[in-house]
Design an enzyme around this catalytic site. Structure first.
Site, PDB file in Angstrom:
ATOM      1  N   GLU A  89      -7.692 -45.342  56.082  1.00 21.22           N
ATOM      2  CA  GLU A  89      -7.287 -46.657  55.589  1.00 21.22           C
ATOM      3  C   GLU A  89      -6.016 -47.102  56.315  1.00 21.22           C
ATOM      4  O   GLU A  89      -4.986 -46.456  56.226  1.00 21.22           O
ATOM      5  CB  GLU A  89      -7.040 -46.599  54.085  1.00 21.22           C
ATOM      6  CG  GLU A  89      -6.633 -47.916  53.480  1.00 21.22           C
ATOM      7  CD  GLU A  89      -6.348 -47.830  51.985  1.00 21.22           C
ATOM      8  OE1 GLU A  89      -6.520 -48.849  51.297  1.00 21.22           O
ATOM      9  OE2 GLU A  89      -5.933 -46.748  51.521  1.00 21.22           O
ATOM     10  N   LYS A 116       6.725 -49.255  35.408  1.00 26.68           N
ATOM     11  CA  LYS A 116       7.591 -48.982  36.559  1.00 26.68           C
ATOM     12  C   LYS A 116       7.027 -49.669  37.803  1.00 26.68           C
ATOM     13  O   LYS A 116       5.935 -49.332  38.257  1.00 26.68           O
ATOM     14  CB  LYS A 116       7.679 -47.481  36.841  1.00 26.68           C
ATOM     15  CG  LYS A 116       8.674 -47.147  37.967  1.00 26.68           C
ATOM     16  CD  LYS A 116       8.521 -45.718  38.486  1.00 26.68           C
ATOM     17  CE  LYS A 116       7.448 -45.609  39.543  1.00 26.68           C
ATOM     18  NZ  LYS A 116       7.821 -46.293  40.819  1.00 26.68           N
ATOM     19  N   GLU A 119      -6.438 -46.446  40.181  1.00 23.76           N
ATOM     20  CA  GLU A 119      -7.036 -47.366  41.153  1.00 23.76           C
ATOM     21  C   GLU A 119      -6.422 -47.014  42.497  1.00 23.76           C
ATOM     22  O   GLU A 119      -5.238 -47.262  42.741  1.00 23.76           O
ATOM     23  CB  GLU A 119      -6.751 -48.814  40.748  1.00 23.76           C
ATOM     24  CG  GLU A 119      -7.655 -49.816  41.462  1.00 23.76           C
ATOM     25  CD  GLU A 119      -7.065 -50.327  42.761  1.00 23.76           C
ATOM     26  OE1 GLU A 119      -7.463 -49.794  43.826  1.00 23.76           O
ATOM     27  OE2 GLU A 119      -6.228 -51.220  42.717  1.00 23.76           O
TER      28      GLU A 119
END
Length: 477
Positions: free
Chosen positions: A375, A171, A244
């Site tokens: 981040e 996906k 990840e």
């Protein structure tokens, strides 16, 4: 292959549609450029069933034949680089030269994985018994790829997953599904039906996948916050997971660097792909002896960089990919403004169509500021002064993240020694963002679970099985 506006999912070897449709927006002008299927539970069930049906045959296919098909997939990508490049720029925003690099990298990743083999270990070969450990495929993998590098990060999963003998449902992000759907058309002509299925859909589809009992593993690339939800959703059926996740990568710049030579490299360590890279430099610690000259050199170089539509010649940095991320970056900039931090460059919203944020560099904000601790995933970089190596290591390693990092210095041995003390899955010396399909890549702490790349990444898609055979000789007196 024709790169027309005709997009279908790949399920069980057939190109299929869905009743619902999803708009895809060009982030450079906010215009709808395509509509793709918006899959729901029924389409997901069909894709999982097709993958499960194909699994026994694919797992029994000799690995040499599986490698040959991965090699053919790579060649089919290389043969269509120009079309993929233009489509990737339109849906993701990155300039054409970066888009071409990603497409070439996707093909390279598939091809390079064919150099790997699944190991078999002989534990004992005595008069009494033979004991071997081999690695067998898990079954059906659910792969969820992100929007920042939709093609190459999908191949991070496709290459080891299929090579190991698994079948897959892939996906892409709802923001960047177009190249992946065109890749599915290529895969249809090369892979047996059901080995690789590609489905597209909105935010509802990911949770349906992670909770689906038909998956034996979920491989996800995305934010740490979403990664936690993926892990929780996989827990009831004990799915294997590879995650990840986010990073807040630090660069440590030592006082012996050549400022003029290194400024451009350091700039692109932070701003390649508009900063939308999990391993981009998100905070740059500069030794006090060179802080001012390097600061000035970075700002001077940044002023020469062209920001604009990635399809226009000369563009070096494109837009943020989607509105949600665009607003998150603007929120971080506004927080820095509200707290009175000093801006060396940028900081103002671009009053043009598209999700454009000007290159923004901040001058030594506090360590506990949001712009340092969070981040950014956008074109915003804080420069931070340091004067003590033990102190800067403590500050770098205090983060909840541990994906990547870098150390820069003319004394390579000293820089390498410092790099070994950075608590991140990958640490570079005098470069950054270099990844290899033959080397493990993964995060420490809350930057991920498991690894991608290398033999270690291949084994993530297998179970270790030990076979023990008692020999007839053992029963002879």
């Amino acid at each position: 292959m024709e790169f027309n506006n005709n997009y279908h999912m790949l399920i069980g070897g057939e190109l299929v549609a869905a009743e619902a449709r999803l708009d895809v927006v060009n982030p450079a002008n906010e215009q709808v450029i395509a509509c793709v299927p918006d899959a729901g539970a029924a389409e997901l069930d069909a894709a999982v069933a097709a993958a499960r049906k194909a699994f026994p045959g694919w797992a029994a296919t000799p690995i040499a034949e599986r490698k040959a098909m991965l090699d053919a997939l790579a060649d089919s990508i290389f043969a269509n680089v120009d079309g993929f490049k233009r489509l990737l720029t339109a849906e993701q925003g990155k300039p054409h030269h970066e888009a071409q690099g990603e497409i070439m990298g996707a093909g390279y990743w598939l091809k390079a994985y064919t150099a790997l083999d699944l190991p078999e270990t002989v534990n004992e070969d005595s008069d009494e018994r033979l004991s071997i450990t081999r690695h067998v495929p898990l079954g059906v993998v659910g792969a969820i790829a992100p929007w920042n590098f939709p093609m190459i990060l999908a191949m991070f999963k496709v290459a080891p997953g299929l090579l190991a003998g698994n079948t897959m449902v892939l996906k892409p992000s709802p923001f960047t599904p177009l190249c992946t759907l065109k890749f599915a058309e290529l895969a249809k002509e090369i892979l047996p039906a059901g080995v690789l299925n590609v489905i597209t859909g909105g935010d509802h589809l990911g949770p349906l996948m992670t909770a689906h009992p038909g998956f034996d593993k979920i491989s996800f690339t995305g934010s740490t916050q979403t990664g936690r939800r993926v892990m929780a959703s996989a827990a009831p059926t004990l799915k294997r997971v590879t995650l990840e996740l986010g990073g807040n990568d630090a660069a440590i710049v030592m006082p012996d660097v050549d400022v003029e030579k290194i400024a451009e490299q350091l700039f692109w360590a932070a701003f390649t792909n508009n900063g939308q890279i999990c391993i981009a430099t998100k905070r740059m610690y500069i030794h006090k002896d060179i802080y001012e000259p390097l600061r000035d050199a970075l700002v001077a170089y940044a002023r020469t960089v062209k920001v604009g539509d990635g399809s226009e010649q000369g563009t070096q940095i494109g837009p943020i990919n989607n509105e949600a991320q665009y607003n998150r970056v603007l929120d971080l900039i506004q927080d820095a403004k509200d707290n009175g931090y000093k801006f060396l460059l940028g900081g103002e919203k671009a009053e043009v169509p598209g999700y454009f944020v000007p290159i923004t560099i901040l001058d030594n904000p506090p360590e506990d500021s949001r712009i340092v601790q969070e981040e950014q995933f956008g074109p915003v970089l804080p420069l931070i002064r340091f004067d003590d190596f033990e102190d800067v290591l403590n500050r770098v390693n205090a983060s909840d993240y541990g994906l990547g990092g870098s150390v820069w210095g003319s004394d390579e041995d000293k820089a390498f020694e410092l790099a070994q003390r950075v608590q991140s899955g990958t640490v570079w010396v005098n470069e950054t963002q270099h990844l290899s399909p033959l080397a493990a890549f993964g995060g420490m702490k809350q930057s991920g679970v498991g690894v991608e790349g290398g033999l270690e990444g291949l084994l993530e898609y297998t179970s270790a099985q030990t076979l023990v055979r008692r020999k007839k000789a053992a029963f002879v007196n």
